[in-house]
Motif scaffolding. Sequence first.
Motif, PDB file in Angstrom:
ATOM      1  N   ALA A  50       0.845  -1.205   0.000  1.00 19.97           N
ATOM      2  CA  ALA A  50       0.000   0.000   0.000  1.00 19.97           C
ATOM      3  C   ALA A  50       0.874   1.246   0.000  1.00 19.97           C
ATOM      4  O   ALA A  50       0.595   2.220  -0.718  1.00 19.97           O
ATOM      5  CB  ALA A  50      -0.926  -0.010   1.215  1.00 19.97           C
ATOM      6  N   ALA A  52       1.080   4.193  -2.839  1.00 23.52           N
ATOM      7  CA  ALA A  52       0.814   5.586  -2.481  1.00 23.52           C
ATOM      8  C   ALA A  52       1.965   6.465  -2.953  1.00 23.52           C
ATOM      9  O   ALA A  52       1.748   7.533  -3.532  1.00 23.52           O
ATOM     10  CB  ALA A  52       0.629   5.718  -0.974  1.00 23.52           C
ATOM     11  N   VAL A  75       1.888  10.604  -3.345  1.00 25.58           N
ATOM     12  CA  VAL A  75       1.697  11.036  -1.957  1.00 25.58           C
ATOM     13  C   VAL A  75       3.076  11.307  -1.349  1.00 25.58           C
ATOM     14  O   VAL A  75       3.935  10.424  -1.371  1.00 25.58           O
ATOM     15  CB  VAL A  75       0.982   9.953  -1.128  1.00 25.58           C
ATOM     16  N   LEU A 123      -5.265   7.002  -1.553  1.00 26.84           N
ATOM     17  CA  LEU A 123      -4.049   6.212  -1.388  1.00 26.84           C
ATOM     18  C   LEU A 123      -3.599   6.227   0.072  1.00 26.84           C
ATOM     19  O   LEU A 123      -3.187   5.198   0.624  1.00 26.84           O
ATOM     20  CB  LEU A 123      -2.953   6.761  -2.294  1.00 26.84           C
ATOM     21  N   GLY A 135      -5.589   3.928   1.925  1.00 25.72           N
ATOM     22  CA  GLY A 135      -5.189   2.547   1.654  1.00 25.72           C
ATOM     23  C   GLY A 135      -4.083   2.121   2.598  1.00 25.72           C
ATOM     24  O   GLY A 135      -4.122   1.022   3.166  1.00 25.72           O
ATOM     25  N   VAL A 136      -3.113   2.986   2.782  1.00 23.26           N
ATOM     26  CA  VAL A 136      -2.024   2.665   3.707  1.00 23.26           C
ATOM     27  C   VAL A 136      -2.578   2.521   5.114  1.00 23.26           C
ATOM     28  O   VAL A 136      -2.265   1.568   5.849  1.00 23.26           O
ATOM     29  CB  VAL A 136      -0.939   3.762   3.688  1.00 23.26           C
ATOM     30  N   GLU A 195      -5.523   1.702   6.076  1.00 26.30           N
ATOM     31  CA  GLU A 195      -6.305   0.481   6.264  1.00 26.30           C
ATOM     32  C   GLU A 195      -5.400  -0.732   6.408  1.00 26.30           C
ATOM     33  O   GLU A 195      -5.627  -1.601   7.249  1.00 26.30           O
ATOM     34  CB  GLU A 195      -7.261   0.276   5.083  1.00 26.30           C
TER      35      GLU A 195
END
Lengths: 123, 123, 123, 123
Positions: free
Chosen positions: A97, A101, A106, B90, B93-94, B96
């Motif tokens: 993940a 990202a 990000v 994103l 996502g990390v 989670e």
Amino acid sequence: MIQLDLASTVPIYDQIKAGLRGLVAKGLLKPGDDAPSIRALASRLKVNPNTVARAYRELTMEGIFEARRGEGNVISPAAVKAARGGLEDLRQGVAEAARMARRGGVPWPDILSSLDKVRKEEP
Amino acid sequence: MIQLDLASTVPIYDQIKAGLRGLVAKGLLKPGDDAPSIRALASRLKVNPNTVARAYRELTMEGIFEARRGEGNVISPAAVKAARGGLEDLRQGVAEAARMARRGGVPWPDILSSLDKVRKEEP
Amino acid sequence: MIQLDLASTVPIYDQIKAGLRGLVAKGLLKPGDDAPSIRALASRLKVNPNTVARAYRELTMEGIFEARRGEGNVISPAAVKAARGGLEDLRQGVAEAARMARRGGVPWPDILSSLDKVRKEEP
Amino acid sequence: MIQLDLASTVPIYDQIKAGLRGLVAKGLLKPGDDAPSIRALASRLKVNPNTVARAYRELTMEGIFEARRGEGNVISPAAVKAARGGLEDLRQGVAEAARMARRGGVPWPDILSSLDKVRKEEP
DNA sequence: GTGGTCTAGACCACC
DNA sequence: GTGGTCTAGACCACG
């Protein structure tokens, strides 16, 4: 005791596996303890018993559970050690993940701050 | 310019979306620029044009691209702002993945060290 | 229950979306109901499942459907409200067509009479 | 004199055709008049000359323009009558949009009110 | 040349 | 059984 997020894209049986492995890793389930019955857990989580069964089957293959005839599932003596393997998958999930990202633009500090927010969520 | 991981469980079209959003976020694609044509990008990534088309369609719906008939896709004036929304996904996502890992019993320092390994992967 | 016009220039997946939104707007599909399965609807409409899947995916993104893994699509609680947005698009479609016609020199009364013919088409 | 909506899904060449037909129908272009040159119109509308050429070609086939060697395009004597045919297409466009809207659940009175708003737009 | 739609059929994951 | 993704290839409309 196990928290599910039904809206998540993470498969339910994976969340169940993670939850049970977590209970073992944290010592709330010790070798020799009975695992909750499939049907009981399914109804508590409001989930299809097949889904719980799949989680149990895979945990058994990982050596965390032992199926004893007529007695249901028991935490295996080797569970604590075996649970370590599952942890690796979870770590890789985080890593993937994070990779996505970063590729998506990000900034790294933002990733860290997101993570920090999670850390504080529930102590 | 966009890196795909075909073995990943993350859908290819999602990886393409993330990559393009990243290029916008990093300023390598600026509003008014032409996006690579669907066919060109597809053949460069060795992927089916339909897959790229799906990514483009969704980016258009997000307001990052503007599709002009017969002329190709152009980066929208509002792209930079619109790309922010994608970044949030994103980050979540990390978050989670980290949440799942912690529930599964991964000690927090291990999560951080996994992340650090990713940070060093490619400069 | 959903009528398609394969000869129309309006994409099939759009017609399907409109049809389903219509069923929600008319109350024939209520929040909590199961939507027809993709394959079932595809075979009933004699259309490729992918085409129906695209319509469903977009309706999900609009918040009208909720897709649950292995269980099919369910009408979302917020569907009725969300369906309103779609109606607005359709109204604007009529408005745009009318604008084009007037610019093209169609006398206004003729536009109205065309419309009236449609009104009487099927009760 | 011709209004284009570049963001619309209606093809540009169709908008041009409609605009020219409208000028004929309204008597602003009379049989025998010169049509604007393709290049002049293209640059005025900021559009690809190919696009204007296509509109002219089709208008010629409809009998509204006459191409005279070395003189460009002239409004045909039969233009006024021929323009009627084009009007029918536009009316059908409105009809189809209305049909879609009704199928999609837009209440009939709402369709009418949208139309009424258009009627008042520019006198 | 461009993007858009559709079909056909395969494979996977989930319940 | 369900939905989701991907490929392959065809056809159309637009500029």
